[in-house]
Design an enzyme around this catalytic site. Structure first.
Site, PDB file in Angstrom:
ATOM      1  N   GLU A   1       3.515  -6.060   6.951  1.00 59.77           N
ATOM      2  CA  GLU A   1       2.904  -4.948   7.694  1.00 59.77           C
ATOM      3  C   GLU A   1       3.367  -4.876   9.144  1.00 59.77           C
ATOM      4  O   GLU A   1       3.364  -3.793   9.740  1.00 59.77           O
ATOM      5  CB  GLU A   1       1.368  -5.069   7.643  1.00 59.77           C
ATOM      6  CG  GLU A   1       0.736  -4.753   6.307  1.00 59.77           C
ATOM      7  CD  GLU A   1       0.652  -5.948   5.369  1.00 59.77           C
ATOM      8  OE1 GLU A   1      -0.030  -5.847   4.345  1.00 59.77           O
ATOM      9  OE2 GLU A   1       1.283  -7.003   5.663  1.00 59.77           O
TER      10      GLU A   1
ATOM     11  N   GLY B   1      -0.390  -5.065   0.358  1.00 55.15           N
ATOM     12  CA  GLY B   1      -1.583  -4.970  -0.473  1.00 55.15           C
ATOM     13  C   GLY B   1      -1.409  -5.625  -1.824  1.00 55.15           C
ATOM     14  O   GLY B   1      -2.380  -6.099  -2.429  1.00 55.15           O
TER      15      GLY B   1
ATOM     16  N   ALA C   1       0.839  -1.186   0.000  1.00 58.13           N
ATOM     17  CA  ALA C   1       0.000   0.000   0.000  1.00 58.13           C
ATOM     18  C   ALA C   1       0.882   1.247   0.000  1.00 58.13           C
ATOM     19  O   ALA C   1       2.077   1.187   0.292  1.00 58.13           O
ATOM     20  CB  ALA C   1      -0.910  -0.001   1.221  1.00 58.13           C
TER      21      ALA C   1
ATOM     22  N   GLU D   1      -2.173  -9.135  -1.253  1.00 57.98           N
ATOM     23  CA  GLU D   1      -3.607  -9.270  -0.980  1.00 57.98           C
ATOM     24  C   GLU D   1      -4.439  -9.172  -2.253  1.00 57.98           C
ATOM     25  O   GLU D   1      -5.384  -9.937  -2.455  1.00 57.98           O
ATOM     26  CB  GLU D   1      -4.030  -8.205   0.034  1.00 57.98           C
ATOM     27  CG  GLU D   1      -3.499  -8.501   1.438  1.00 57.98           C
ATOM     28  CD  GLU D   1      -3.717  -7.358   2.405  1.00 57.98           C
ATOM     29  OE1 GLU D   1      -4.236  -7.609   3.508  1.00 57.98           O
ATOM     30  OE2 GLU D   1      -3.378  -6.196   2.068  1.00 57.98           O
TER      31      GLU D   1
END
Length: 258
Positions: free
Chosen positions: A132, A109, A66, A112
């Site tokens: 993360e 992300g 992200a 993901e």
């Protein structure tokens, strides 16, 4: 529509290709790029000429997480009110099969969104991770849930708690990816798989994808009933009749997608 962070193309054989294109940011996922990805997917989903969608990045990086700069100054209230990850549910409503073509980093992300696809084809340089924990947070777009279902509790724990990265061969061994190819071939092989999927009855493909996804949500008995319902539904389609007639007549079916 004009896109600023992705490149959208239509490939041979009814395949829609979405290429993430934020090279300076290593395809970091912010609100703009995810909105454009999902908008392009929705357009392909509504296009009767497209039977399969491919999501990819560059040979160097799929998506390296992200956009931390976008989140760095956010409070808990900001995150809850903004609720950006809820918007990712748009991807789960895409009916057509989606294949991720992953080369290089698929972290945070990026990992993901790859797992949200229906299949993953990786290059030999692919690396999957959920780092993360290094930022004092945890995966927020399905990393703790989809990863555990894909690779099992122990490996998911190590990836999320100790920043373990899976290389392409490990990811294949643990069931996270379908195939691994050299960098110079992975995209061609992905498109070949996508063309094969796109060449099937879109009605049957949609109900098959739906039934498989329900297996993660329902008990075995309820899942079997869901599968049976979709199986019976397909007997009301022209494609079912064409497929069976073609089999009996020893010819290739001509799908009408209805």
């Amino acid at each position: 529509m004009t896109y600023q962070t992705i490149i959208v193309e239509t490939a041979e054989g009814g395949v829609g290709v979405i290429r993430m294109n934020r090279p300076k940011a290593l395809n970091a996922l912010n609100g703009q790029i995810t909105d454009e990805i999902f908008t392009a997917m929705e357009a392909f989903d509504a296009d009767e000429n497209i039977g399969c969608i491919v999501l990819t990045g560059s040979d160097r990086v799929f998506a390296a997480g992200a956009d931390i700069k976008q989140m760095a100054d956010s409070s808990a209230t900001d995150m809850m009110l903004g609720d950006d990850f809820t918007d990712w549910s748009r991807m789960s409503r895409i009916n057509k099969p989606i294949i991720a073509a992953v080369s290089g980093y698929a972290l945070g992300g990026g990992c993901e969104i790859a797992m949200m696809c229906d299949m993953i084809v990786a290059s030999e340089t692919a690396q999957f991770g959920q780092p993360e924990i290094n930022l004092g947070i945890l995966p927020g777009a399905g990393g703790t849930q989809r990863l555990t279902r894909a690779v099992g509790k122990a490996i998911a724990m190590e990836m999320c708690l100790a920043d373990r990265r899976l290389n392409a061969e490990e990811a294949a061994r643990y069931g996270l990816v379908n195939h691994v190819f050299p960098v110079e071939r992975y995209m061609d092989e992905t498109l070949a798989l996508a063309r094969k999927v796109a060449g099937m009855s879109q009605v049957a493909a949609r109900l098959t994808k739906e039934a498989i996804n329900q297996s993660f949500e329902l008990s075995l008995n309820d899942g079997l009933n869901y599968e049976k319902k979709n199986f019976y539904l397909l007997f009301g389609t022209e494609d079912r009749q064409e497929g069976m007639n073609a089999f009996i007549e020893k010819r290739k079916p001509t799908w009408k997608n209805r």
